[in-house]
Scaffold this motif. Structure first.
Motif, PDB file in Angstrom:
ATOM      1  N   PRO B  13       0.715  -0.940   0.090  1.00  0.00           N
ATOM      2  CA  PRO B  13      -0.008   0.143   0.094  1.00  0.00           C
ATOM      3  C   PRO B  13       1.414   1.267  -0.101  1.00  0.00           C
ATOM      4  O   PRO B  13       2.176   1.296   0.663  1.00  0.00           O
ATOM      5  CB  PRO B  13      -0.934  -0.182   1.268  1.00  0.00           C
ATOM      6  CG  PRO B  13      -0.983  -1.871   1.387  1.00  0.00           C
ATOM      7  CD  PRO B  13       0.479  -2.385   1.227  1.00  0.00           C
ATOM      8  N   ARG B  14      -0.090   2.280  -0.888  1.00  0.00           N
ATOM      9  CA  ARG B  14       1.298   3.752  -0.478  1.00  0.00           C
ATOM     10  C   ARG B  14       1.497   3.813   0.694  1.00  0.00           C
ATOM     11  O   ARG B  14       0.827   3.888   1.893  1.00  0.00           O
ATOM     12  CB  ARG B  14       0.318   4.385  -1.610  1.00  0.00           C
ATOM     13  CG  ARG B  14       0.021   4.379  -2.943  1.00  0.00           C
ATOM     14  CD  ARG B  14      -0.430   5.655  -3.282  1.00  0.00           C
ATOM     15  NE  ARG B  14      -2.365   6.094  -3.174  1.00  0.00           N
ATOM     16  CZ  ARG B  14      -2.652   6.931  -3.257  1.00  0.00           C
ATOM     17  NH1 ARG B  14      -2.228   7.949  -4.018  1.00  0.00           N
ATOM     18  NH2 ARG B  14      -4.217   6.823  -2.727  1.00  0.00           N
ATOM     19  N   VAL B  19      -0.255   9.206   1.231  1.00  0.00           N
ATOM     20  CA  VAL B  19      -1.942   9.211   1.223  1.00  0.00           C
ATOM     21  C   VAL B  19      -2.109  10.608   2.272  1.00  0.00           C
ATOM     22  O   VAL B  19      -3.142  11.336   2.092  1.00  0.00           O
ATOM     23  CB  VAL B  19      -2.009   8.181   1.685  1.00  0.00           C
ATOM     24  CG1 VAL B  19      -3.142   8.154   1.789  1.00  0.00           C
ATOM     25  CG2 VAL B  19      -1.451   7.336   1.111  1.00  0.00           C
ATOM     26  N   ARG B 270      -9.578   1.018   1.301  1.00  0.00           N
ATOM     27  CA  ARG B 270      -8.950   1.369   0.366  1.00  0.00           C
ATOM     28  C   ARG B 270      -7.220   1.851   0.334  1.00  0.00           C
ATOM     29  O   ARG B 270      -7.504   1.269  -1.319  1.00  0.00           O
ATOM     30  CB  ARG B 270      -9.048   3.229   0.629  1.00  0.00           C
ATOM     31  CG  ARG B 270      -9.049   4.049  -0.657  1.00  0.00           C
ATOM     32  CD  ARG B 270      -9.722   5.746  -0.514  1.00  0.00           C
ATOM     33  NE  ARG B 270      -9.890   5.842  -1.629  1.00  0.00           N
ATOM     34  CZ  ARG B 270      -8.804   6.873  -2.489  1.00  0.00           C
ATOM     35  NH1 ARG B 270      -7.629   7.440  -1.352  1.00  0.00           N
ATOM     36  NH2 ARG B 270      -9.188   7.336  -3.502  1.00  0.00           N
ATOM     37  N   GLU B 271      -5.966   1.773   1.078  1.00  0.00           N
ATOM     38  CA  GLU B 271      -4.978   1.473  -0.087  1.00  0.00           C
ATOM     39  C   GLU B 271      -4.754   0.086  -0.192  1.00  0.00           C
ATOM     40  O   GLU B 271      -3.724   0.219  -1.164  1.00  0.00           O
ATOM     41  CB  GLU B 271      -3.290   1.733   1.201  1.00  0.00           C
ATOM     42  CG  GLU B 271      -4.039   3.508   0.876  1.00  0.00           C
ATOM     43  CD  GLU B 271      -3.702   4.422   0.663  1.00  0.00           C
ATOM     44  OE1 GLU B 271      -3.405   3.749  -1.636  1.00  0.00           O
ATOM     45  OE2 GLU B 271      -4.376   5.600  -0.606  1.00  0.00           O
ATOM     46  N   GLU B 358      -6.316   9.949  -7.584  1.00  0.00           N
ATOM     47  CA  GLU B 358      -7.601   9.325  -6.834  1.00  0.00           C
ATOM     48  C   GLU B 358      -8.513   9.019  -7.213  1.00  0.00           C
ATOM     49  O   GLU B 358      -9.368   7.936  -6.824  1.00  0.00           O
ATOM     50  CB  GLU B 358      -7.251  10.931  -5.276  1.00  0.00           C
ATOM     51  CG  GLU B 358      -6.661  10.717  -4.526  1.00  0.00           C
ATOM     52  CD  GLU B 358      -5.273   9.857  -4.366  1.00  0.00           C
ATOM     53  OE1 GLU B 358      -6.320   8.884  -3.877  1.00  0.00           O
ATOM     54  OE2 GLU B 358      -4.480  10.180  -4.514  1.00  0.00           O
ATOM     55  N   VAL B 361      -7.328   5.777  -8.477  1.00  0.00           N
ATOM     56  CA  VAL B 361      -7.630   4.640  -7.196  1.00  0.00           C
ATOM     57  C   VAL B 361      -9.595   4.385  -7.391  1.00  0.00           C
ATOM     58  O   VAL B 361      -9.422   3.237  -7.693  1.00  0.00           O
ATOM     59  CB  VAL B 361      -7.908   5.461  -6.069  1.00  0.00           C
ATOM     60  CG1 VAL B 361      -7.623   4.257  -5.237  1.00  0.00           C
ATOM     61  CG2 VAL B 361      -6.045   5.757  -5.983  1.00  0.00           C
ATOM     62  N   TYR B 497      -1.810   4.763   9.158  1.00  0.00           N
ATOM     63  CA  TYR B 497      -2.936   6.243   8.539  1.00  0.00           C
ATOM     64  C   TYR B 497      -3.577   6.224   8.936  1.00  0.00           C
ATOM     65  O   TYR B 497      -4.448   7.372   9.412  1.00  0.00           O
ATOM     66  CB  TYR B 497      -3.750   6.024   7.248  1.00  0.00           C
ATOM     67  CG  TYR B 497      -3.588   4.830   6.547  1.00  0.00           C
ATOM     68  CD1 TYR B 497      -1.978   5.294   4.937  1.00  0.00           C
ATOM     69  CD2 TYR B 497      -2.777   3.317   6.080  1.00  0.00           C
ATOM     70  CE1 TYR B 497      -1.501   4.808   4.108  1.00  0.00           C
ATOM     71  CE2 TYR B 497      -2.495   2.636   4.983  1.00  0.00           C
ATOM     72  CZ  TYR B 497      -1.304   3.290   3.794  1.00  0.00           C
ATOM     73  OH  TYR B 497      -1.361   2.639   3.669  1.00  0.00           O
TER      74      TYR B 497
END
Lengths: 213, 564
Positions: B13-14, B19, B270-271, B358, B361, B497
């Motif tokens: 994941p980023r 993010v 989400r990531e 985004e 994504v 996050y």
């Protein structure tokens, strides 16, 4: 008395604790403690109101316990929120017995003991004359409780026991605060609100383009 | 952009440093994991049944209604009250005291007694009181621009002008939707073990979806009452072009800061979804076709997205150009190579604006429901967990942790006036969060704990004087003012996050970035900032109504149809 939701009781307690001079982080602990007590039908709001009235504007660092063989206050009664937070902070070191001298509103220590017990997977017994409760992760067993609303206890013990003993108490989802306690907490909470100004009314809330179209 | 070729099998994941910047969070769009879409997928999959149990609305829109959804185990009812509000009293501001319509979501099917109780409380909103049988409290105001036009057109026997419907998008906008525990409503803790509420904000999303249905029924009824012989109902397809609007101000902004675990879980889901798609070795034909079909729909989404705000206008122009570049790139490069989604993503990171990245994504997740939809179950956070603090952590460990999570904050000169130009406070008047100018107003004594970066930097400085091996519990006895920062750092240590990695009190803060991040997770679209601190959005535009949920394709409403 109109019952509050647990979220309302927690927010009220947090703001009241802050209003009485605790730092935001400890005030948050007070909020969680009152929430837990109310969910287990203890008069947590009343206890916090009593504590804050008796210790209004005592500087946060002066509330901290001196953590020796027996935990004591620097001056006056020991603050159960600050001492409770310190107790839970140390839970990572494993379950051990603590004695607290001259503790104000000892009921407020209970949620912190529960958090500590949950953290190391043990059962802790909190007791003072006329009150005994065993707490563990998701469990509460109550012994004698007539002194649950004591404004102070000369000696409170918190020690590991093998299994919880006493009457179970199911949790609920409402907080019944007596009007006087609620009013006191609201008075403290009101100190966290900035007085309204016309400039703030316009700018602070972000008036911009028309909102009636 | 990372120029090195990533090894697709280890795509992670980023990083949070990418993010969790405010500008990035302020560029998020709805995805398959948005809470409205999660809700409607579940209701459809589980065969929830709609019942309009009561509906009594007069020609002015005054009256009551009860809209119930029956699920496998439980039912939920929107209890709605229509009012006749003079134009001069209509305001979206939280300081308003009257609204065109007021609502509550009732846990079950209300009795006459319940409705009588709610009739006395719900129209008063914050001044009233609901009970643990209620799961939300909300209100809505008419769009002056569109509401009368639609009622008049229908009463005259014709459909409203589609251009006006497109331009406004909704007949009413909610101005607050209160949930968990607010004003006496049930706490989330009391209902969080119900499967239908496994994802976040599901009662609120259900309430808004039923509100939209009520509003559309209301305009048709008002037209019928005015002209019983001539009035027509809305054409079903045009009817679905109405969403429900929403106007959101600063009150929502602190939420992401005060719920770090929840924020982490949303972003992490989400990531992880993006990483899962990027890890796919090939694009199967169906997914590739679906992705290609989404591109013109994304363009249609941007084409209808209007804003008067100069910042958003510039970003929309860039987003439109991004989507053209994306379509050209997909046409030229195809989706048939090795790890094609990852290749496309890496191209996008270099070629697109943040809004464009985004949206990419969102588009990449779109054809991969089977791969990503289950992540919605990981997006909640127990209301009563996660607050413990480990006081046995050493000062040295905590310092190292701060340097990792808050490196961006330690690089800020917090003594510079602009670094702390703003101050979050709560006003006595409305008990709502506000943002003031620290150096111009007397507000600092009432500052709310909404500046984690500054507070982490202060904690870091305090740790300088501590022996590296000393437990942090010792510091907290002497310096309790650092307790909140210690707890946040420990939360963030295991949840990458959890923290917004930007200054939330700086002179250049745009609170709408925080609003947009949250609203995108709800599933909102057409973000239209009305200043730097409040934003209008649309919800459920294009969605099926409750009575037709099972007759329309699953979860195919969140992007508009492609323009012909």
């Amino acid at each position: 008395m109109t019952p509050l939701s647990l979220g309302e009781a927690e927010a009220l307690a947090r703001k009241a604790a802050r209003g009485a001079g605790l730092d935001w982080g400890t005030a948050e602990e007070a909020g969680r403690a009152v929430r837990w007590l109310c969910a287990h039908q203890f008069p947590g709001g009343e206890a916090l109101a009593g504590l804050l009235i008796a210790s209004d504007r005592v500087p946060p660092a002066r509330r901290a316990p001196v953590c020796g063989m027996v935990w004591r206050a620097r001056a006056g009664c020991l603050c159960p929120v600050t001492a409770g937070a310190a107790l839970a902070d140390r839970a990572g070191a494993g379950p051990h017995a603590v004695t607290l001298a001259d503790l104000a509103w000892p009921l407020l220590l209970l949620p912190f003991a529960q958090a500590a017990a949950a953290r190391h997977g043990a059962t802790l017994r909190v007791a003072w004359p006329g009150f005994r409760a065993d707490v563990a992760a998701g469990a509460l067993a109550l012994g004698p409780a007539e002194a649950g609303e004591a404004a102070r206890a000369a000696e409170v013990t918190c020690r590991p026991v093998p299994v919880p003993q006493g009457e179970g108490r199911p949790r609920g989802y409402r907080a019944a605060l007596r009007p006087a306690a609620r009013a006191a907490l609201e008075r403290f909470a009101a100190r966290t609100y900035a007085p309204a100004t016309q400039a703030g009314r316009l700018a602070g809330a972000g008036a911009g383009l028309t909102d009636n179209d | 952009m990372d120029g090195s070729a990533s090894r697709p099998e280890t795509i992670a994941p980023r990083p949070a440093a990418t993010v969790m910047r405010l500008a990035r969070l302020g560029a998020l769009h709805q995805t398959r994991l948005s809470f409205m879409r999660v809700l409607l997928r579940r209701l459809r999959r589980e065969g929830w049944r709609f019942e309009r149990r009561a509906f009594a609305i007069d020609a002015r829109g005054v009256g009551e209604a009860v809209y119930t959804m029956h699920g496998p185990e439980r039912s939920y009812s929107l209890v709605a009250f229509g009012h006749d509000l003079p134009d001069a009293m209509r305001s979206d501001r939280v300081i308003a005291t009257a609204w065109d319509a007021t609502f509550t979501l009732f846990d079950g099917v209300p009795t006459e007694d319940d409705i009588a109780r709610l009739r006395a409380e719900v129209p008063r909103q914050e001044a009233g009181r609901v009970s643990e049988r209620e799961l939300s409290l909300s209100r809505a105001n008419r769009s002056v621009r569109l509401f009368s036009h639609v009622v008049e057109a229908l009463a005259a026997g014709r459909q409203p002008d589609p251009a006006q419907v497109e331009a406004v998008g909704y007949l009413m906008r909610t101005t607050a939707v209160y949930g968990s525990g607010k004003f006496g409503a049930a706490d989330r803790a009391a209902i969080e073990d119900r499967p239908e509420f496994a994802a976040p904000f599901q009662p609120e999303m259900l309430s808004v979806w039923l509100t939209r249905a009520f509003v559309l029924d209301m305009v048709e009824e008002m037209a019928r009452r005015r002209a019983p012989d001539r009035a027509v109902p809305l054409d079903p397809a045009l009817r679905r072009r109405f969403g429900i609007g929403n106007s959101t101000g600063l009150g929502m902004a602190p939420f992401l800061v005060s719920h770090p675990i929840l924020l982490n879980n949303w972003i992490a889901a989400r990531e992880e979804a993006l990483a899962r798609v990027r890890r796919l070795p090939v694009a199967d034909a169906e997914a590739a076709a679906r992705f290609r079909a989404m591109l013109p729909r994304a363009q249609a989404c941007v084409a209808r997205w209007r804003s008067e705000h100069p910042v958003q206008r510039a970003r929309l122009a860039a987003l439109g150009a991004d989507l053209e570049r994306l379509a050209d790139h997909v046409a030229a490069a195809g989706l048939s190579g090795d790890h094609p989604w990852d290749a496309l993503w890496r191209w996008g990171e270099g070629a697109l604006s943040e809004e464009g990245q985004e949206m990419l994504v969102s588009l990449l997740l779109e054809p991969h429901g089977a791969l990503v939809d289950g992540l919605a179950e990981c997006m909640s956070a127990g209301e009563e967990t996660g607050l413990g603090l480990d006081g046995t952590m050493t000062a040295g460990t905590l310092r190292a942790l701060l340097e990792e999570v808050y490196d961006w904050a330690l690089a800020i000169d917090w003594d510079a006036p602009e670094a702390q130009a703003r101050c979050w406070y709560v006003s006595e008047e409305k008990l709502e969060p506000r943002l003031g100018e620290r150096w111009a107003e007397e507000i600092a004594p009432w500052e709310q704990p909404l500046a984690p970066g500054r507070d982490a930097a202060r904690l870091h400085a305090a740790l300088r004087d501590e022996p590296p091996g000393a437990p942090v519990a010792e510091l907290l006895l002497r310096r309790p003012e650092h307790r909140a920062a210690v707890r946040r750092a420990q939360i963030a240590a295991r949840r990458p996050y959890a923290e917004i990695r930007d200054n939330t009190i700086g002179a250049d803060l745009m609170p709408i970035d925080m609003l947009r991040a949250k609203l995108s997770f709800f599933g909102a679209g057409c973000f239209d900032p009305r200043s730097d601190r409040w934003v209008r959005i649309e919800m459920y535009r294009g969605a099926p109504f409750p009575h037709e949920l099972h007759d329309l394709p699953e979860d195919d409403w969140a992007w508009p149809e492609a323009e012909a």
